[in-house]
Motif scaffolding. Structure first.
Motif, PDB file in Angstrom:
ATOM      1  N   ILE A 133       0.686  -1.200   0.161  1.00  0.00           N
ATOM      2  CA  ILE A 133       0.024   0.000  -0.258  1.00  0.00           C
ATOM      3  C   ILE A 133       0.868   1.193  -0.159  1.00  0.00           C
ATOM      4  O   ILE A 133       0.555   2.146  -0.815  1.00  0.00           O
ATOM      5  CB  ILE A 133      -1.053   0.032   1.248  1.00  0.00           C
ATOM      6  N   VAL A 134       2.010   1.285   0.826  1.00  0.00           N
ATOM      7  CA  VAL A 134       2.835   2.333   0.669  1.00  0.00           C
ATOM      8  C   VAL A 134       3.567   2.844  -0.681  1.00  0.00           C
ATOM      9  O   VAL A 134       3.657   3.781  -1.238  1.00  0.00           O
ATOM     10  CB  VAL A 134       3.800   2.395   1.846  1.00  0.00           C
ATOM     11  N   LEU A 135       3.782   1.494  -1.117  1.00  0.00           N
ATOM     12  CA  LEU A 135       4.658   1.312  -2.368  1.00  0.00           C
ATOM     13  C   LEU A 135       3.545   2.246  -3.470  1.00  0.00           C
ATOM     14  O   LEU A 135       3.781   3.077  -4.263  1.00  0.00           O
ATOM     15  CB  LEU A 135       5.075   0.406  -2.714  1.00  0.00           C
ATOM     16  N   GLY A 136       2.119   1.679  -3.410  1.00  0.00           N
ATOM     17  CA  GLY A 136       1.187   2.389  -4.064  1.00  0.00           C
ATOM     18  C   GLY A 136       0.868   3.723  -3.784  1.00  0.00           C
ATOM     19  O   GLY A 136       0.637   4.510  -4.621  1.00  0.00           O
ATOM     20  N   ILE A 137       0.832   4.385  -2.682  1.00  0.00           N
ATOM     21  CA  ILE A 137       0.774   5.492  -2.353  1.00  0.00           C
ATOM     22  C   ILE A 137       2.071   6.305  -2.930  1.00  0.00           C
ATOM     23  O   ILE A 137       1.689   7.296  -3.382  1.00  0.00           O
ATOM     24  CB  ILE A 137       0.507   5.904  -0.794  1.00  0.00           C
ATOM     25  N   ALA A 138       3.191   5.835  -2.827  1.00  0.00           N
ATOM     26  CA  ALA A 138       4.414   6.594  -3.512  1.00  0.00           C
ATOM     27  C   ALA A 138       4.045   6.678  -4.851  1.00  0.00           C
ATOM     28  O   ALA A 138       4.349   7.618  -5.750  1.00  0.00           O
ATOM     29  CB  ALA A 138       5.436   5.764  -3.197  1.00  0.00           C
ATOM     30  N   ARG A 139       3.704   5.650  -5.486  1.00  0.00           N
ATOM     31  CA  ARG A 139       3.265   5.734  -6.838  1.00  0.00           C
ATOM     32  C   ARG A 139       2.065   6.756  -7.440  1.00  0.00           C
ATOM     33  O   ARG A 139       2.524   7.492  -8.139  1.00  0.00           O
ATOM     34  CB  ARG A 139       2.904   4.309  -7.595  1.00  0.00           C
ATOM     35  N   ALA A 140       1.383   6.580  -6.631  1.00  0.00           N
ATOM     36  CA  ALA A 140       0.281   7.515  -6.976  1.00  0.00           C
ATOM     37  C   ALA A 140       0.795   9.212  -6.456  1.00  0.00           C
ATOM     38  O   ALA A 140      -0.001   9.854  -7.398  1.00  0.00           O
ATOM     39  CB  ALA A 140      -0.979   7.277  -5.803  1.00  0.00           C
ATOM     40  N   PHE A 141       1.603   9.131  -5.517  1.00  0.00           N
ATOM     41  CA  PHE A 141       2.046  10.607  -5.144  1.00  0.00           C
ATOM     42  C   PHE A 141       2.689  11.331  -6.413  1.00  0.00           C
ATOM     43  O   PHE A 141       2.624  12.388  -6.542  1.00  0.00           O
ATOM     44  CB  PHE A 141       2.861  10.452  -4.186  1.00  0.00           C
ATOM     45  N   GLY A 142       3.471  10.418  -7.039  1.00  0.00           N
ATOM     46  CA  GLY A 142       4.464  10.861  -8.273  1.00  0.00           C
ATOM     47  C   GLY A 142       3.691  10.949  -9.529  1.00  0.00           C
ATOM     48  O   GLY A 142       3.989  11.401 -10.694  1.00  0.00           O
ATOM     49  N   GLU A 143       2.242  10.374  -9.747  1.00  0.00           N
ATOM     50  CA  GLU A 143       1.653  10.255 -10.702  1.00  0.00           C
ATOM     51  C   GLU A 143       1.137  11.859 -11.404  1.00  0.00           C
ATOM     52  O   GLU A 143       0.602  12.371 -10.475  1.00  0.00           O
ATOM     53  CB  GLU A 143       0.518   9.345 -10.722  1.00  0.00           C
ATOM     54  N   ALA A 144       1.370  12.015 -12.548  1.00  0.00           N
ATOM     55  CA  ALA A 144       1.024  13.471 -12.844  1.00  0.00           C
ATOM     56  C   ALA A 144      -0.143  13.293 -14.065  1.00  0.00           C
ATOM     57  O   ALA A 144      -1.111  14.046 -13.592  1.00  0.00           O
ATOM     58  CB  ALA A 144       2.211  14.041 -13.497  1.00  0.00           C
ATOM     59  N   LEU A 145       0.190  13.081 -15.033  1.00  0.00           N
ATOM     60  CA  LEU A 145      -0.791  13.301 -16.119  1.00  0.00           C
ATOM     61  C   LEU A 145      -2.075  12.679 -15.990  1.00  0.00           C
ATOM     62  O   LEU A 145      -3.063  13.474 -15.975  1.00  0.00           O
ATOM     63  CB  LEU A 145      -0.126  12.364 -17.489  1.00  0.00           C
ATOM     64  N   ALA A 146      -2.376  11.476 -15.568  1.00  0.00           N
ATOM     65  CA  ALA A 146      -3.841  10.969 -15.174  1.00  0.00           C
ATOM     66  C   ALA A 146      -4.734  11.986 -14.363  1.00  0.00           C
ATOM     67  O   ALA A 146      -5.702  12.379 -14.643  1.00  0.00           O
ATOM     68  CB  ALA A 146      -3.628   9.448 -14.882  1.00  0.00           C
ATOM     69  N   VAL A 147      -3.953  12.368 -13.299  1.00  0.00           N
ATOM     70  CA  VAL A 147      -4.662  13.010 -12.104  1.00  0.00           C
ATOM     71  C   VAL A 147      -4.928  14.579 -12.678  1.00  0.00           C
ATOM     72  O   VAL A 147      -5.955  15.029 -12.595  1.00  0.00           O
ATOM     73  CB  VAL A 147      -3.590  13.217 -10.874  1.00  0.00           C
ATOM     74  N   GLN A 148      -3.878  15.005 -13.628  1.00  0.00           N
ATOM     75  CA  GLN A 148      -3.988  16.377 -13.945  1.00  0.00           C
ATOM     76  C   GLN A 148      -5.058  16.553 -14.877  1.00  0.00           C
ATOM     77  O   GLN A 148      -6.012  17.575 -14.983  1.00  0.00           O
ATOM     78  CB  GLN A 148      -2.587  16.635 -14.735  1.00  0.00           C
ATOM     79  N   MET A 149      -5.651  15.326 -15.587  1.00  0.00           N
ATOM     80  CA  MET A 149      -6.656  15.599 -16.476  1.00  0.00           C
ATOM     81  C   MET A 149      -7.948  15.635 -15.786  1.00  0.00           C
ATOM     82  O   MET A 149      -8.902  16.092 -16.374  1.00  0.00           O
ATOM     83  CB  MET A 149      -6.519  14.532 -17.732  1.00  0.00           C
ATOM     84  N   VAL A 150      -8.048  14.758 -14.506  1.00  0.00           N
ATOM     85  CA  VAL A 150      -9.450  14.793 -13.854  1.00  0.00           C
ATOM     86  C   VAL A 150      -9.723  15.596 -12.691  1.00  0.00           C
ATOM     87  O   VAL A 150     -10.504  15.579 -12.161  1.00  0.00           O
ATOM     88  CB  VAL A 150      -9.666  13.213 -13.573  1.00  0.00           C
ATOM     89  N   ILE A 151      -8.414  16.361 -12.230  1.00  0.00           N
ATOM     90  CA  ILE A 151      -8.643  16.999 -11.224  1.00  0.00           C
ATOM     91  C   ILE A 151      -9.167  18.512 -11.150  1.00  0.00           C
ATOM     92  O   ILE A 151      -9.504  19.090 -10.033  1.00  0.00           O
ATOM     93  CB  ILE A 151      -7.391  16.669 -10.070  1.00  0.00           C
ATOM     94  N   GLY A 152      -8.758  19.121 -12.063  1.00  0.00           N
ATOM     95  CA  GLY A 152      -9.334  20.425 -12.403  1.00  0.00           C
ATOM     96  C   GLY A 152      -8.271  21.582 -12.064  1.00  0.00           C
ATOM     97  O   GLY A 152      -7.945  22.486 -12.784  1.00  0.00           O
ATOM     98  N   ASN A 153      -7.196  21.215 -11.287  1.00  0.00           N
ATOM     99  CA  ASN A 153      -5.995  22.182 -11.115  1.00  0.00           C
ATOM    100  C   ASN A 153      -6.319  23.661 -10.494  1.00  0.00           C
ATOM    101  O   ASN A 153      -5.379  24.253 -10.950  1.00  0.00           O
ATOM    102  CB  ASN A 153      -5.322  22.294 -12.486  1.00  0.00           C
TER     103      ASN A 153
END
Lengths: 324, 300
Positions: free
Chosen positions: B217-237
């Motif tokens: 789970i922590v490795l997953g969080i670290a991966r999620a923390f560093g993810e840019a493109l997918a989040v940027q498209m749906v989060i509104g910024n």
């Protein structure tokens, strides 16, 4: 041979001077470029045999490489034109990279690339002394329009209404003559050249990022969000307009190429290709090619930009408009 | 004849030994140089905000207003930090139970079908480009949330859901490996005492493999923390702390990707973005330390 090439260098430089409106090159760079130019001339002599096939075409004797980087809005045009140029000049390789206007300006200023593509004037991003070293080549004009979700009933917004919307004073379409629906702003990031153009020429002021507003850097995503989100308003370059969004009039003026060209529609900007000092032979030939009817009447129009030659007016960095 | 083989035999051994040593040495050297130059580069750029531009580190970490290009320039990155943490932790909360259940299914319940079909399919999720996730999120999840919940659909909820699918393979793979490595004696002992399968999974298997699951789970969080493109498209910024899960907000990575190319290297705005990158990197270090600590507590 050497003399012939050098004559061409001078001719090319002279012509590009006529095309660029801002001749701010400094002497140091010109010498630098002259050395590079003669280096290329040496290379040309070796390629003479190949070049002989296309006789009569001086440009085909060029060889060298050009790297351009910067604005993603200008990238498709430069990329398409560069492929044409490379077909005509097999000795030249041109690489066109994206990265954004800021990256392009910084890299050309540090001489990491030959051409920096930008949506905005260098003076807006770089320090004054660094910007002064760069030579501006305005290759096209890009116009923008405010767009709304197709279900919004408003057709026209005045400058003051746009200011009110983008600064958060007006939050419902009913306040500007539309239906009773909340306004959803789809903006660009504050560093974006597109946003700078829109703020300068449509609003006349800088706006803050409002709570709840959406920001996207890519025109495709902006169009998708505006088209799908009820009550959304955003702005797009004319080349991105289609049926999925509704284009608004600005102060009663349609966002069309003619209105931009004759000066009645103000939301547009030059697309700049900056060189550090006067360009060398190969770069100058490419910039000249960008301004030639081959590109201006074909690729520029095809990709939705407005050719500089069509513009009946000129506008300087301060926004002062003069008849051409 | 016999003598010559005796003389020749040691030679290839020594040569092999040296080839191996030199090869490993070169690889390690390149790795170390690459990592250290990366850390140095990010740190030297990121610290310029505080040293060159005179921004108070506390202002960066706790300020609520972000407007580095404005007058006056404001460098409050708390909305981004909040956005990054909330999306990644929410994503882990969604993906954690799913990953655990998938692992239990594949190892305990239907090992044949699970390991042959389900595992490759889940691992396939890791190979899908993040722009595809972002586009699916923008085309499917955002309109769905817009119809169901108040607001425009974009925001932390949409970002977390997209991220949860992206980190599912990490969590599932680690949980599956941990589960498969569980000594069979533990389960057999539990069955022998009369426990049912679910009692065994719930009371014996889960507590024993919890550190491994948490590592995933922590490795997953670290991966999620560093993810840019997918989040940027749906989060509104929007650079604001949102009032609900369905309001536009921003993460550290999306703030960096949105403006990095538009700003000039060395400008205050650009330096501030590097400071955000520095925060991201330090957080990743923290995650790595947590993983090491969890591994040390592993009971398997």
């Amino acid at each position: 041979m050497m003399a012939l090439v050098l004559t061409f260098v001078l001719a090319a430089c002279g012509q590009s001077n006529n095309n660029g409106t801002n001749n701010g090159g400094n002497g140091g760079n010109t010498t630098n470029n002259a050395t590079q130019g003669s280096g290329n001339a040496g290379g040309n002599a070796e390629n003479e045999g190949n070049a002989g096939a296309n006789e009569g075409n001086a440009a085909s004797e060029l060889s060298g490489s050009i790297i351009a980087s910067g604005s993603s809005a200008l990238q498709p045009l430069v990329d398409q034109a560069s492929r044409k140029f490379m077909d005509e000049n097999p000795g030249v390789t041109i690489q066109v990279q994206g990265g954004g206007s800021g990256t392009g300006l910084a890299q050309v200023s540090e001489k990491q690339v030959d051409i920096g593509n930008s949506d905005v004037y260098a003076e807006e991003k770089l320090d004054a002394d660094k910007a002064a070293e760069l030579v501006d080549h305005q290759v096209a004009v890009v116009a923008m329009a405010a767009v709304v979700n197709p279900e919004v009933t408003v057709d026209n917004l005045t400058k003051q209404q746009l200011i009110d919307i983008f600064s958060g004073n007006v939050t419902n379409w009913s306040e500007v003559g539309g239906q009773d629906q909340a306004i959803q702003i789809v903006n660009r990031p504050s560093s974006s050249g597109t946003r700078a153009t829109f703020e300068t020429y449509a609003l006349g002021m800088k706006t803050e990022d409002l709570q709840g507003s959406i920001q996207e850097d890519s025109s495709g995503t902006v169009r998708k969000l505006v088209g799908e989100t009820p009550g959304a308003i955003g702005y797009l370059a004319l080349s991105y307009l289609d049926d999925s969004v509704k284009t608004l009039q600005y102060d009663g003026v349609d966002a069309t190429e003619e209105n931009v060209a004759n000066g009645t529609y103000p939301i547009w900007a030059y697309e700049h290709m900056y060189t550090n000092g006067e360009p060398n032979e190969v770069v100058a030939a490419f910039l000249e090619f960008m301004m030639s009817p081959d590109v201006q009447e074909d690729d520029v129009v095809e990709l939705g930009y407005i050719p500089s030659s069509l513009m009946q007016i000129e506008r300087d960095q301060g926004g002062n408009v003069t008849e051409k | 004849m016999a003598q010559s083989t005796k003389v020749q035999q040691p030679k290839p051994h020594i040569a092999e030994e040296w080839v191996g040593r030199v090869y490993t040495g070169i690889c390690i050297f390149i790795l170390i140089v690459a990592i250290f130059s990366m850390v140095y580069f990010v740190a030297s750029r990121g610290l310029r905000t505080f040293i060159g531009d005179g921004v108070n580190p506390l202002e960066l970490l706790t300020g609520l207003k972000w407007n580095p290009g404005g007058e006056p320039a404001l460098f409050g990155a708390l909305p981004f930090i909040f956005g990054s943490f909330s999306t990644s932790i929410l994503a882990a909360l969604i993906a954690g139970p799913l990953g655990f259940c998938a692992a239990v299914f594949m190892v305990e319940i239907m090992p044949g079908f699970g390991r042959k079909f389900l595992q490759p399919v889940i691992e396939l999720l890791a190979g899908i480009p993040s722009v595809v996730y972002g586009f699916v999120g923008l085309s499917v999840i955002v309109p769905l949330f817009r119809d169901i919940f108040p607001g425009q659909g974009i925001g932390i909820a949409a970002g977390a859901l997209v991220l949860s699918v992206m980190i599912l393979p990490t969590i599932t793979t680690i949980a599956t490996d941990a589960l498969a490595a569980l000594p069979s004696g533990l389960k057999e002992g539990s069955y022998a005492l009369g426990a049912t399968r679910w009692q065994t999974i719930y009371r014996i298997v889960l507590p024993t493999m919890l550190p491994a699951l948490l590592t995933g789970i922590v490795l997953g969080i670290a991966r999620a923390f560093g993810e840019a493109l997918a989040v940027q498209m749906v989060i509104g910024n929007a650079p604001h702390i949102p009032r609900s899960l369905f309001e536009s907000t921003s993460t550290l990575t999306s703030a960096i990707t949105q403006s990095m190319g538009n700003t000039v290297m060395g400008s205050a705005h650009n330096n501030a973005l590097w400071s955000l990158a520095l925060i991201l990197m330090l957080m990743t270090f923290v995650f790595v330390f947590i993983v090491r600590w969890l591994e040390g507590r592993s009971k398997i």
